[in-house]
Design a protein around this motif. Structure first.
Motif, PDB file in Angstrom:
ATOM      1  N   MET A   1       2.024  -5.463  -5.069  1.00  0.00           N
ATOM      2  CA  MET A   1       2.877  -4.523  -4.339  1.00  0.00           C
ATOM      3  C   MET A   1       3.147  -5.073  -2.934  1.00  0.00           C
ATOM      4  N   THR A   2       4.399  -5.115  -2.533  1.00  0.00           N
ATOM      5  CA  THR A   2       4.755  -5.585  -1.204  1.00  0.00           C
ATOM      6  C   THR A   2       4.695  -4.443  -0.199  1.00  0.00           C
ATOM      7  N   LYS A   3       4.720  -4.792   1.108  1.00  0.00           N
ATOM      8  CA  LYS A   3       4.741  -3.755   2.139  1.00  0.00           C
ATOM      9  C   LYS A   3       5.969  -2.871   1.991  1.00  0.00           C
ATOM     10  N   GLU A   4       7.096  -3.493   1.674  1.00  0.00           N
ATOM     11  CA  GLU A   4       8.340  -2.723   1.539  1.00  0.00           C
ATOM     12  C   GLU A   4       8.226  -1.711   0.405  1.00  0.00           C
ATOM     13  N   PHE A   6       5.398  -0.439  -0.803  1.00  0.00           N
ATOM     14  CA  PHE A   6       4.436   0.600  -0.439  1.00  0.00           C
ATOM     15  C   PHE A   6       5.053   1.596   0.545  1.00  0.00           C
ATOM     16  N   GLU A   7       5.820   1.100   1.503  1.00  0.00           N
ATOM     17  CA  GLU A   7       6.453   1.997   2.473  1.00  0.00           C
ATOM     18  C   GLU A   7       7.483   2.903   1.801  1.00  0.00           C
ATOM     19  N   SER A   8       8.103   2.412   0.752  1.00  0.00           N
ATOM     20  CA  SER A   8       9.023   3.264  -0.012  1.00  0.00           C
ATOM     21  C   SER A   8       8.251   4.403  -0.691  1.00  0.00           C
ATOM     22  N   TYR A   9       7.057   4.082  -1.194  1.00  0.00           N
ATOM     23  CA  TYR A   9       6.194   5.120  -1.751  1.00  0.00           C
ATOM     24  C   TYR A   9       5.820   6.145  -0.674  1.00  0.00           C
ATOM     25  N   LEU A  10       5.524   5.658   0.528  1.00  0.00           N
ATOM     26  CA  LEU A  10       5.157   6.567   1.623  1.00  0.00           C
ATOM     27  C   LEU A  10       6.297   7.526   1.944  1.00  0.00           C
ATOM     28  N   ASP A  11       7.529   7.028   1.882  1.00  0.00           N
ATOM     29  CA  ASP A  11       8.687   7.910   2.093  1.00  0.00           C
ATOM     30  C   ASP A  11       8.666   9.056   1.081  1.00  0.00           C
ATOM     31  N   ASP A  12       8.417   8.720  -0.181  1.00  0.00           N
ATOM     32  CA  ASP A  12       8.407   9.737  -1.241  1.00  0.00           C
ATOM     33  C   ASP A  12       7.249  10.721  -1.038  1.00  0.00           C
ATOM     34  N   ILE A  13       6.072  10.189  -0.703  1.00  0.00           N
ATOM     35  CA  ILE A  13       4.892  11.051  -0.515  1.00  0.00           C
ATOM     36  C   ILE A  13       5.114  12.015   0.647  1.00  0.00           C
ATOM     37  N   ALA A  14       5.628  11.492   1.766  1.00  0.00           N
ATOM     38  CA  ALA A  14       5.877  12.334   2.940  1.00  0.00           C
ATOM     39  C   ALA A  14       6.928  13.397   2.629  1.00  0.00           C
ATOM     40  N   ALA A  59     -15.419   6.997   5.707  1.00  0.00           N
ATOM     41  CA  ALA A  59     -14.676   5.786   5.372  1.00  0.00           C
ATOM     42  C   ALA A  59     -13.376   5.709   6.159  1.00  0.00           C
ATOM     43  N   PHE A  60     -13.009   4.484   6.533  1.00  0.00           N
ATOM     44  CA  PHE A  60     -11.725   4.256   7.203  1.00  0.00           C
ATOM     45  C   PHE A  60     -11.019   3.109   6.505  1.00  0.00           C
ATOM     46  N   PRO A  61      -9.772   3.327   6.088  1.00  0.00           N
ATOM     47  CA  PRO A  61      -9.007   4.575   6.158  1.00  0.00           C
ATOM     48  C   PRO A  61      -9.444   5.562   5.072  1.00  0.00           C
ATOM     49  N   ASP A  62      -8.856   6.762   5.105  1.00  0.00           N
ATOM     50  CA  ASP A  62      -9.289   7.828   4.200  1.00  0.00           C
ATOM     51  C   ASP A  62      -9.015   7.502   2.738  1.00  0.00           C
ATOM     52  N   ILE A  63      -7.852   6.882   2.477  1.00  0.00           N
ATOM     53  CA  ILE A  63      -7.438   6.639   1.097  1.00  0.00           C
ATOM     54  C   ILE A  63      -7.163   5.151   0.908  1.00  0.00           C
ATOM     55  N   GLU A  64      -7.838   4.575  -0.061  1.00  0.00           N
ATOM     56  CA  GLU A  64      -7.656   3.152  -0.379  1.00  0.00           C
ATOM     57  C   GLU A  64      -6.706   3.015  -1.562  1.00  0.00           C
ATOM     58  N   ILE A  65      -5.664   2.204  -1.387  1.00  0.00           N
ATOM     59  CA  ILE A  65      -4.718   1.922  -2.467  1.00  0.00           C
ATOM     60  C   ILE A  65      -4.560   0.409  -2.533  1.00  0.00           C
ATOM     61  N   GLY A  66      -5.511  -0.264  -3.160  1.00  0.00           N
ATOM     62  CA  GLY A  66      -5.480  -1.723  -3.203  1.00  0.00           C
ATOM     63  C   GLY A  66      -5.628  -2.301  -1.803  1.00  0.00           C
ATOM     64  N   GLN A  67      -4.695  -3.172  -1.414  1.00  0.00           N
ATOM     65  CA  GLN A  67      -4.744  -3.772  -0.087  1.00  0.00           C
ATOM     66  C   GLN A  67      -4.154  -2.851   0.982  1.00  0.00           C
ATOM     67  N   PHE A  68      -3.675  -1.686   0.586  1.00  0.00           N
ATOM     68  CA  PHE A  68      -3.099  -0.719   1.521  1.00  0.00           C
ATOM     69  C   PHE A  68      -4.030   0.477   1.698  1.00  0.00           C
ATOM     70  N   GLY A  69      -3.888   1.164   2.811  1.00  0.00           N
ATOM     71  CA  GLY A  69      -4.707   2.333   3.063  1.00  0.00           C
ATOM     72  C   GLY A  69      -3.957   3.387   3.835  1.00  0.00           C
ATOM     73  N   ILE A  70      -4.310   4.641   3.606  1.00  0.00           N
ATOM     74  CA  ILE A  70      -3.700   5.770   4.320  1.00  0.00           C
ATOM     75  C   ILE A  70      -4.785   6.501   5.095  1.00  0.00           C
TER      76      ILE A  70
END
Length: 340
Positions: A1-4, A6-14, A59-70
């Motif tokens: 998963m690329t940063k782009e 993952f950030e698209s997923y963040l748009d949907d989640i928000a 834990a930091f960050p709160d949510i681990e999603i592979g190499q990404f975190g929220i």
């Protein structure tokens, strides 16, 4: 998963969280964080991605999603600013390379936004432990101000981090203000007492010890009695570093009880007589005190064996010809040769 991606997923989640918040605002941080986890799991269906619903509480960050975190932030206020994690990041999930914030703002018009963690960190506050503050859409990040990237900063040792934090904090001080959080080197540790104490109520041995420390850090106490603010740094040091309140700071140095304890009639400046009586304590203090204190109050780090000579050099300038501390104290053995 690329940063782009993952950030698209963040748009949907928000967007989903925002719709829910505007229908029924989230009432508590735990409720919001749980919903962030649920929607993240629903939204990101990539292979190998598992959302942990029972993570370590620190834990930091709160949510681990592979190499990404929220990192989840929540407020009932109408603002996008919040206290974040400790700069120590003791419980950092090392597999996470890119951290983002999902921020739920329930005050005013409820809203949810996300931001890249490094860009959102805009301040560090030093309470019992330094903590970052974050703000969505911050105009300038703390790391940009400090001149170091977040990834470079986070892997530093704590005393190295504090060099950056102290420089940043010092740049924000107003006239008459001092830093209180001064740890800066390996092995140096200081804890501010929980209880504020009155100097007048301390044991005599502690009064002498603290007086010696204040004298060393604040050579301006030798100035004329008409000099304004010459005791300001003494009062700030006692309060911010030791939790000690001094009602009459001047009396610590010029009262008859400290300058003329024998109540004789030999005359002379009380401040000079007091310092003469304190010589042994001053040498002890010079040997034991943290280097960060001298850097804070003198503006330069000075080795222990050079501190008395440097104090006398500064005191001579403050005495302005009224008397010469380097010639009258310590039997003149620290005095600079004339013309030096």
């Amino acid at each position: 998963m690329t940063k782009e991606e993952f950030e698209s997923y963040l748009d949907d989640i928000a967007s989903k969280l925002r719709d829910e918040a505007r229908k029924t605002p989230f009432a508590a941080a735990k409720q919001f964080e749980q919903r962030v986890r649920e929607i993240t799991k629903e939204t990101i269906q990539a292979p190998g991605i598992e959302i942990d619903f029972n993570p370590h509480p620190q834990a930091f960050p709160d949510i681990e999603i592979g190499q990404f975190g929220i990192e989840v932030k929540f407020t009932t206020n109408d603002e996008w600013r919040s206290v974040a994690n400790s700069v120590l990041e003791t419980n950092r999930i090392e597999s996470v390379q890119h951290v983002y914030i999902m921020f739920g703002k329930m005050g005013g018009n409820p809203d949810v936004r996300w931001g890249e963690y490094e860009k959102c960190v805009m301040h560090v506050r030093t309470s019992h432990v330094p903590r970052f503050e974050v703000q969505i859409d911050a105009t300038r990040s703390l790391f940009e101000i400090m001149g170091i990237s977040y990834d470079q900063f986070r892997v530093l040792e704590m005393h190295e981090k504090m060099q950056y934090i102290r420089k940043y904090a010092r740049s924000r001080l107003k006239n008459g203000e001092r830093l209180w959080w001064l740890e800066d080197s390996p092995g140096e540790a200081h804890t501010l007492p929980m209880q504020a104490r009155l100097f007048t109520e301390l044991e005599q041995s502690e009064k002498i010890r603290l007086r010696a420390e204040a004298i060393l850090l604040c050579p301006q106490i030798v100035q004329s009695g008409r000099a304004r603010h010459k005791y300001d740094d003494v009062a700030l040091f006692m309060l911010t570093y030791h939790g000690v309140i001094c009602h009459q700071t001047r009396d610590m140095f010029s009262a008859g009880s400290v300058g003329n304890p024998e109540n004789d009639d030999n005359g002379g400046l009380y401040i000079a007589r007091m310092l003469k009586l304190m010589e042994a304590e001053l040498e002890k203090a010079a040997a034991r005190m943290d280097a960060a204190l001298f850097e804070e109050y003198w503006g330069v780090a000075v080795p222990p064996e050079e501190r008395i000579a440097e104090w006398l050099r500064r005191a001579d300038k403050f005495a302005s010809g009224i008397w010469k501390p380097s010639e009258e104290l310590f039997d003149g053995r620290y005095a600079q040769p004339r013309g030096a």
